[in-house]
Write a protein that holds these residues in place. Structure first.
Motif: not given
Length: 299
Positions: A96-115
């Motif tokens: 139903x959900x997959x999440x992570x705690x993060x400081x957002x330092x990494x690039x985010x473009x990879x999330x285009x492949x996630x639902x």
């Protein structure tokens, strides 16, 4: 003649908080004991192997409706295996959900492949470690990708002006939360200032008496270590089983808390009398209240 349709299996909800051995972070926040820690190569290899094994368990455990939150001591999204696992798990029909705690330092473009209906982020802004412009640029990327996320800060006095500016710059639909700073006692005026930013700050500002209090932890929420050790929650160290030998199943049952106080959001959110699962509903893991945005925040 009456035809009866076969009953579909009922998938019980299970919240899983996973923490592998990873402890390295690219930030050196003075309030964090894991700041600027560098993990040796052998630990990183072990963390990757542990995460791969856990992802396999998630794929195979189809009799539960799973919600997974990664809570690494360090920063996980700078490691490719966390990014790949989040994408992988987001496409499973029983997750139903997959999440992570993060400081957002990494690039985010990879999330285009996630639902985007499943993947989510719990992001924290650390003043002094990154410019607000860079952090907000990451937030804009997430909005464009359609990824659910919350943003938070630690409620230190020196962070207040930055937090106010952050709230003003974020879209109103993005929830901004505030964690009470460990060891800081808030005056009523300070509490009011922070509550003006985060209506739920009162949940964090004082530890919750928890000894003997009914809790979902150990019943419909579990904490998992890299080796598969299952605990009720991150803050009660006694194991109740192991993920990979199946003993976790028989261990799930209602239990009262054995700690005197609970002062971390990922712990007290499961205390039954607080009814915070109703407050957050589907946004429980990424820390977004169901009623957000509040009417007053809507343009």
């Amino acid at each position: 003649m009456t035809t009866f349709l076969p009953l579909l299996p009922v998938r019980e909800d299970l919240y899983v908080l996973y923490r592998g051995p990873l402890a390295s972070c690219n930030y050196d926040c003075p309030y964090c004991p894991f700041a600027k820690r560098v993990d040796p190569p052998e630990l990183l290899r072990a963390d990757r192997a542990d995460l791969e094994r856990f992802a396999g368990w998630v794929e195979a455990t189809t009799d539960r409706r799973l919600s997974v939150l990664f809570t690494p001591w360090g920063e996980g999204l700078t490691r490719s295996w966390y990014r790949e696992t989040i994408v992988r798990l987001s496409h499973l029909p029983h997750v139903a959900r997959v999440a992570i705690q993060t400081n957002l330092a990494a690039r985010t473009g990879w999330l285009a492949d996630a639902d985007p209906r499943v993947a989510a982020l719990w992001a924290t802004y650390h003043p002094g470690q990154v410019t607000s412009e860079r952090f907000l640029a990451r937030c804009r990327e997430l909005v464009e990708l359609g990824i659910r996320f919350s943003v938070g800060v630690v409620g230190l006095p020196d962070h207040h002006a930055e937090a106010v500016a952050l709230r003003a710059a974020l879209p109103p639909e993005v929830y901004l939360w505030v964690n009470a700073a460990e060891g800081h006692v808030y005056t009523s005026a300070e509490e009011a200032r922070w509550t003006a930013l985060d209506p739920r700050f009162g949940d964090s500002v004082r530890p919750h008496p928890s000894l003997g209090v009914p809790c979902h932890a150990g019943e419909t929420a579990i904490s998992v270590l890299g080796d598969g050790t299952v605990r009720r929650c991150h803050f009660i160290k006694t194991p109740i089983g192991n993920l990979y030998d199946g003993t976790w199943r028989a261990a799930l049952r209602p239990r009262p808390c054995t700690n005197g106080l609970c002062d971390c959001h990922i712990g007290y959110v499961h205390l039954k009398p607080l009814e915070l699962r109703d407050v957050y509903a589907d946004g429980l893991l990424e820390r977004i209240p169901a009623a957000w945005p509040l009417p007053a925040t809507r343009p």
